[in-house]
Design a protein around this motif. Sequence first.
Motif, PDB file in Angstrom:
ATOM      1  N   CYS A  12       0.751  -1.029   0.086  1.00 20.10           N
ATOM      2  CA  CYS A  12       0.049   0.007   0.015  1.00 20.10           C
ATOM      3  C   CYS A  12       0.676   1.145  -0.010  1.00 20.10           C
ATOM      4  O   CYS A  12       2.096   0.973   0.322  1.00 20.10           O
ATOM      5  CB  CYS A  12      -0.896  -0.037   1.270  1.00 20.10           C
ATOM      6  SG  CYS A  12      -2.151  -1.244   1.379  1.00 20.10           S
ATOM      7  N   GLU A  13       0.353   2.343  -0.565  1.00 17.50           N
ATOM      8  CA  GLU A  13       1.076   3.546  -0.729  1.00 17.50           C
ATOM      9  C   GLU A  13       1.623   3.925   0.841  1.00 17.50           C
ATOM     10  O   GLU A  13       1.004   3.672   1.921  1.00 17.50           O
ATOM     11  CB  GLU A  13       0.304   4.757  -0.922  1.00 17.50           C
ATOM     12  CG  GLU A  13       0.151   4.604  -2.541  1.00 17.50           C
ATOM     13  CD  GLU A  13      -0.635   5.601  -3.169  1.00 17.50           C
ATOM     14  OE1 GLU A  13       0.039   6.675  -3.487  1.00 17.50           O
ATOM     15  OE2 GLU A  13      -1.736   5.669  -3.474  1.00 17.50           O
ATOM     16  N   ASP A  14       2.828   4.538   0.866  1.00 12.06           N
ATOM     17  CA  ASP A  14       3.512   4.781   2.100  1.00 12.06           C
ATOM     18  C   ASP A  14       2.946   5.734   3.136  1.00 12.06           C
ATOM     19  O   ASP A  14       2.743   5.571   4.258  1.00 12.06           O
ATOM     20  CB  ASP A  14       5.031   5.257   1.875  1.00 12.06           C
ATOM     21  CG  ASP A  14       5.717   4.354   0.962  1.00 12.06           C
ATOM     22  OD1 ASP A  14       5.695   3.174   1.149  1.00 12.06           O
ATOM     23  OD2 ASP A  14       6.421   4.794  -0.015  1.00 12.06           O
ATOM     24  N   GLY A  15       2.311   6.734   2.665  1.00 14.75           N
ATOM     25  CA  GLY A  15       1.703   7.779   3.495  1.00 14.75           C
ATOM     26  C   GLY A  15       0.284   7.131   4.135  1.00 14.75           C
ATOM     27  O   GLY A  15       0.132   7.413   5.375  1.00 14.75           O
ATOM     28  N   PHE A  16      -0.387   6.249   3.415  1.00 12.93           N
ATOM     29  CA  PHE A  16      -1.315   5.686   4.049  1.00 12.93           C
ATOM     30  C   PHE A  16      -1.114   4.616   5.270  1.00 12.93           C
ATOM     31  O   PHE A  16      -1.685   4.674   6.138  1.00 12.93           O
ATOM     32  CB  PHE A  16      -2.023   5.038   2.727  1.00 12.93           C
ATOM     33  CG  PHE A  16      -3.305   4.027   3.301  1.00 12.93           C
ATOM     34  CD1 PHE A  16      -4.624   4.819   3.757  1.00 12.93           C
ATOM     35  CD2 PHE A  16      -3.488   2.627   3.585  1.00 12.93           C
ATOM     36  CE1 PHE A  16      -5.691   4.113   4.338  1.00 12.93           C
ATOM     37  CE2 PHE A  16      -4.594   2.081   4.010  1.00 12.93           C
ATOM     38  CZ  PHE A  16      -5.580   2.703   4.196  1.00 12.93           C
ATOM     39  N   VAL A  17      -0.043   4.016   4.937  1.00 10.62           N
ATOM     40  CA  VAL A  17       0.340   2.958   6.016  1.00 10.62           C
ATOM     41  C   VAL A  17       1.055   3.492   7.361  1.00 10.62           C
ATOM     42  O   VAL A  17       0.594   3.378   8.217  1.00 10.62           O
ATOM     43  CB  VAL A  17       1.389   1.814   5.242  1.00 10.62           C
ATOM     44  CG1 VAL A  17       1.891   0.854   6.268  1.00 10.62           C
ATOM     45  CG2 VAL A  17       0.849   0.976   4.163  1.00 10.62           C
ATOM     46  N   ALA A  18       1.742   4.546   6.768  1.00 21.23           N
ATOM     47  CA  ALA A  18       2.091   5.470   8.255  1.00 21.23           C
ATOM     48  C   ALA A  18       1.095   6.174   8.840  1.00 21.23           C
ATOM     49  O   ALA A  18       1.125   5.951  10.099  1.00 21.23           O
ATOM     50  CB  ALA A  18       3.246   6.420   7.493  1.00 21.23           C
ATOM     51  N   PHE A  19       0.008   6.501   8.076  1.00 22.56           N
ATOM     52  CA  PHE A  19      -1.029   7.106   8.970  1.00 22.56           C
ATOM     53  C   PHE A  19      -1.533   5.883   9.802  1.00 22.56           C
ATOM     54  O   PHE A  19      -2.058   6.204  11.065  1.00 22.56           O
ATOM     55  CB  PHE A  19      -2.012   7.646   7.990  1.00 22.56           C
ATOM     56  CG  PHE A  19      -3.433   8.100   8.830  1.00 22.56           C
ATOM     57  CD1 PHE A  19      -3.298   9.135   9.350  1.00 22.56           C
ATOM     58  CD2 PHE A  19      -4.280   7.215   8.736  1.00 22.56           C
ATOM     59  CE1 PHE A  19      -4.615   9.805   9.974  1.00 22.56           C
ATOM     60  CE2 PHE A  19      -5.560   7.657   9.058  1.00 22.56           C
ATOM     61  CZ  PHE A  19      -5.911   8.704   9.963  1.00 22.56           C
ATOM     62  N   VAL A  20      -1.979   4.811   9.412  1.00 19.01           N
ATOM     63  CA  VAL A  20      -2.640   3.627  10.005  1.00 19.01           C
ATOM     64  C   VAL A  20      -1.768   3.376  11.283  1.00 19.01           C
ATOM     65  O   VAL A  20      -2.486   3.173  12.134  1.00 19.01           O
ATOM     66  CB  VAL A  20      -3.057   2.670   9.268  1.00 19.01           C
ATOM     67  CG1 VAL A  20      -3.555   1.189   9.936  1.00 19.01           C
ATOM     68  CG2 VAL A  20      -4.099   2.997   7.902  1.00 19.01           C
TER      69      VAL A  20
END
Length: 234
Positions: free
Chosen positions: A74-82
Amino acid sequence: MKNNKLVIFFGPPGSGKGTQASLLADKKKLFHLEASKALERRFSKSKSGEEVEIGGENYNLNEQKKRWKEGLLCEDGFVAFVIKEKIKSIQKTEEDVLLDGYPRTVKQLDPIMDFIFSIYNVDDILVIALKVEEEESIKRNQKRRVCSLMRHPIINVPETENLTICPIDGSLLQKRELDQEEVIRVRLQEFKIRTLPVLDYLSDKGVSISYVDGKGTVADVFSRVLKNAEDFGL
């Protein structure tokens, strides 16, 4: 006062990190934060066409779920947020944390590294990196099954070959879509190109990294994992 500790489990698909992480979390009473489950849970609650805005960028959850099911990251920013949101919620309990399946890329980790260092001292972070050959990873993943209710992984040994029901919660056993051979090979390639550099990144930040041989029985590997964890102070 005891400082909270963070253990990051690291290894290619099929290295046994999920099983070993579960054993260590249970043995040492750690909060087991599984990135794949956190993402799966988020996807299960998503609505058709739903988007989330993170750091000024919009992420379509259907697109992220499609990548995840195909074995792509998954895209990095999305994973970091979760993951960041999940760590925030755990901190309220003041538990030591075992992070399993994250970070998968430097770009996933870099945006929240300052956040992590605001919670954990560098000496209180340990990476346990399991080492397994590629063909062994493929073999293990193809035979892997999990239960449909709680996603318990079932160890692949002769005694479990004919099991159809999870011995822990009684739900049906099933293969994950992620464990098809073509998907596994994509995941292994993603690991080599995008995930391995995380170790150098963390080492440069002063984080301790322990390499553990992932070959052998679950018990043999766990004895090595446990020794490293106890040497770390768990």
